[in-house]
Write an enzyme that holds these catalytic residues in place. Structure first.
Site, PDB file in Angstrom:
ATOM      1  CD  GLU A  17      -2.697   1.472   0.223  1.00  0.00           C
ATOM      2  OE1 GLU A  17      -3.549   0.648  -0.121  1.00  0.00           O
ATOM      3  OE2 GLU A  17      -2.524   2.553  -0.387  1.00  0.00           O
ATOM      4  CG  ASP A  52       4.211   1.787  -8.099  1.00  0.00           C
ATOM      5  OD1 ASP A  52       3.258   0.992  -8.144  1.00  0.00           O
ATOM      6  OD2 ASP A  52       4.658   2.372  -9.106  1.00  0.00           O
ATOM      7  CG  ASP A  65      -7.618   3.778  -6.467  1.00  0.00           C
ATOM      8  OD1 ASP A  65      -8.441   4.199  -5.649  1.00  0.00           O
ATOM      9  OD2 ASP A  65      -6.443   3.493  -6.182  1.00  0.00           O
ATOM     10  CB  THR A  77     -12.903  -4.373   1.270  1.00  0.00           C
ATOM     11  OG1 THR A  77     -13.452  -3.723   0.118  1.00  0.00           O
ATOM     12  CG2 THR A  77     -12.264  -5.690   0.868  1.00  0.00           C
ATOM     13  CG  PHE A 129     -12.752   1.306  -1.300  1.00  0.00           C
ATOM     14  CD1 PHE A 129     -12.983   2.480  -2.002  1.00  0.00           C
ATOM     15  CD2 PHE A 129     -11.786   1.309  -0.322  1.00  0.00           C
ATOM     16  CE1 PHE A 129     -12.266   3.632  -1.732  1.00  0.00           C
ATOM     17  CE2 PHE A 129     -11.054   2.457  -0.040  1.00  0.00           C
ATOM     18  CZ  PHE A 129     -11.294   3.619  -0.748  1.00  0.00           C
ATOM     19  CD  GLU A 130     -17.594  -6.796  -1.154  1.00  0.00           C
ATOM     20  OE1 GLU A 130     -16.606  -7.078  -0.468  1.00  0.00           O
ATOM     21  OE2 GLU A 130     -18.292  -7.642  -1.725  1.00  0.00           O
TER      22      GLU A 130
HETATM   23  C1  LIG Z   1     -10.040   1.936  -3.774  1.00  0.00           C
HETATM   24  S1  LIG Z   1      -8.821   1.538  -2.607  1.00  0.00           S
HETATM   25  C2  LIG Z   1      -9.259  -0.100  -2.098  1.00  0.00           C
HETATM   26  C3  LIG Z   1      -8.648  -0.484  -0.781  1.00  0.00           C
HETATM   27  C4  LIG Z   1      -8.995  -1.889  -0.272  1.00  0.00           C
HETATM   28  N1  LIG Z   1      -8.482  -2.911  -1.164  1.00  0.00           N
HETATM   29  C5  LIG Z   1     -10.475  -2.044  -0.080  1.00  0.00           C
HETATM   30  O1  LIG Z   1     -11.113  -2.809  -0.837  1.00  0.00           O
HETATM   31  O2  LIG Z   1     -11.035  -1.430   0.857  1.00  0.00           O
HETATM   32  C6  LIG Z   1      -7.400   1.236  -3.642  1.00  0.00           C
HETATM   33  C7  LIG Z   1      -6.098   1.278  -2.845  1.00  0.00           C
HETATM   34  O3  LIG Z   1      -5.024   0.886  -3.701  1.00  0.00           O
HETATM   35  C8  LIG Z   1      -3.889   1.681  -3.385  1.00  0.00           C
HETATM   36  N2  LIG Z   1      -3.008   1.652  -4.569  1.00  0.00           N
HETATM   37  C9  LIG Z   1      -3.329   2.061  -5.823  1.00  0.00           C
HETATM   38  N3  LIG Z   1      -2.302   1.849  -6.660  1.00  0.00           N
HETATM   39  C10 LIG Z   1      -1.310   1.286  -5.916  1.00  0.00           C
HETATM   40  C11 LIG Z   1       0.011   0.855  -6.228  1.00  0.00           C
HETATM   41  N4  LIG Z   1       0.493   0.933  -7.470  1.00  0.00           N
HETATM   42  N5  LIG Z   1       0.760   0.352  -5.236  1.00  0.00           N
HETATM   43  C12 LIG Z   1       0.267   0.263  -3.968  1.00  0.00           C
HETATM   44  N6  LIG Z   1      -0.971   0.656  -3.610  1.00  0.00           N
HETATM   45  C13 LIG Z   1      -1.755   1.162  -4.581  1.00  0.00           C
HETATM   46  C14 LIG Z   1      -4.464   3.040  -3.054  1.00  0.00           C
HETATM   47  O4  LIG Z   1      -3.590   3.814  -2.258  1.00  0.00           O
HETATM   48  C15 LIG Z   1      -5.745   2.663  -2.303  1.00  0.00           C
HETATM   49  O5  LIG Z   1      -5.539   2.564  -0.923  1.00  0.00           O
END
Ligand SMILES: C[S@@+](CC[C@H](N)C(=O)[O-])C[C@H]1O[C@@H](n2cnc3c(N)ncnc32)[C@H](O)[C@@H]1O
Length: 226
Positions: free
Chosen positions: A82, A109, A132, A205, A207-208
């Site tokens: 994350e 990343d 995302d 989750t 976001f779900e």
């Molecule tokens: C929409 S949130 C979903 C979080 C969690 N999986 C949930 O379902 O509640 C997407 C997460 O992916 C992380 N993220 C996006 N691209 C990433 C990357 N390349 N490396 C690490 N984290 C990433 C964002 O910071 C964010 O916290």
């Protein structure tokens, strides 16, 4: 951009937000990172031995799902990636509160982690829950799932290992299906559209819940590496 194209490396799937960090999250980072955190550095990641399986979750958010899966499956090691600092702090607190020793976190990343720290054929599962969706067309290039991602996942999975994505954004579900369905290196575990029943190990989750409240259907897609 078509799903099978990959954008330049400078385009990231996240935007670094300053984000408010609570005192508890800050304390967790200061105190518990040294126990459960792994600093990004090029070269194979060093992980504790003795676990039956190694599962990687990309974009853990606050880490609720990661910690719940790890608590239910103590014989497997769960590695979470994350970029969002408050989420990592929150997850460290959850790990401590539950006394888990089968979770490790990398704050970087995920693409660079897959490229530089994860050995070939080393993972049993790659989990991508509610990535995302980047809904605007001009932002599609930011979607984490693309040809390069698929190649990285394929390289990192053991034969028989699975990539599992879940999303509440129908058009992103179709994008992910289009990306993996035609790839002869993977077996689709779902129906002709690429969708399957939610595997029992996947917790619901944050976001779900948000997607469901908005009336979005949730899609799970699982592809196994041959
Ligand atoms: C929409 S949130 C979903 C979080 C969690 N999986 C949930 O379902 O509640 C997407 C997460 O992916 C992380 N993220 C996006 N691209 C990433 C990357 N390349 N490396 C690490 N984290 C990433 C964002 O910071 C964010 O916290």
């Amino acid at each position: 951009m078509a799903a099978n194209e990959s954008p330049p490396r400078s385009i990231k799937s996240f935007v670094q937000r300053a984000g408010r960090i609570t005192p508890a999250q800050k304390r967790a980072l200061e105190t518990h990172w040294r126990s459960w955190g792994i600093d990004f550095r090029p070269g194979p990641v060093e992980l504790p031995a003795g676990f039956d399986a190694l599962n990687l979750e990309i974009g853990i958010g606050n880490g609720d799902a990661l910690v719940e899966m790890a608590a239910r499956d103590p014989r497997s090691l769960y590695l979470g990636i994350e970029v969002h600092l408050p989420g990592v702090g929150r997850c460290l607190n959850l790990i401590e509160a539950q006394g888990l020793d089968n979770v490790r976190l990398i704050r970087h990343d995920a693409i660079e982690v897959l490229e530089q720290m994860i050995g070939p054929a080393s993972l049993d599962r790659v989990l991508l829950f509610f990535p995302d969706p980047w809904p605007k067309k001009r932002h599609h290039k930011r979607r984490i799932v693309n040809r390069h991602f698929r190649d990285l996942v394929c390289g990192a999975l053991k034969p028989g290992g699975e990539f599992h994505a879940a999303t509440d954004w129908q058009e992103y579900a179709e994008w992910i299906a289009a990306e993996f369905l035609g790839d002869a290196r993977f077996v689709n575990r779902g129906d002709a559209e690429g969708y399957c029943a939610t595997p029992a190990y996947r917790p619901r989750t944050r976001f779900e819940r948000r997607g469901l409240a908005l009336g979005h259907p949730v899609r799970d897609l699982v592809f196994a590496k041959k």
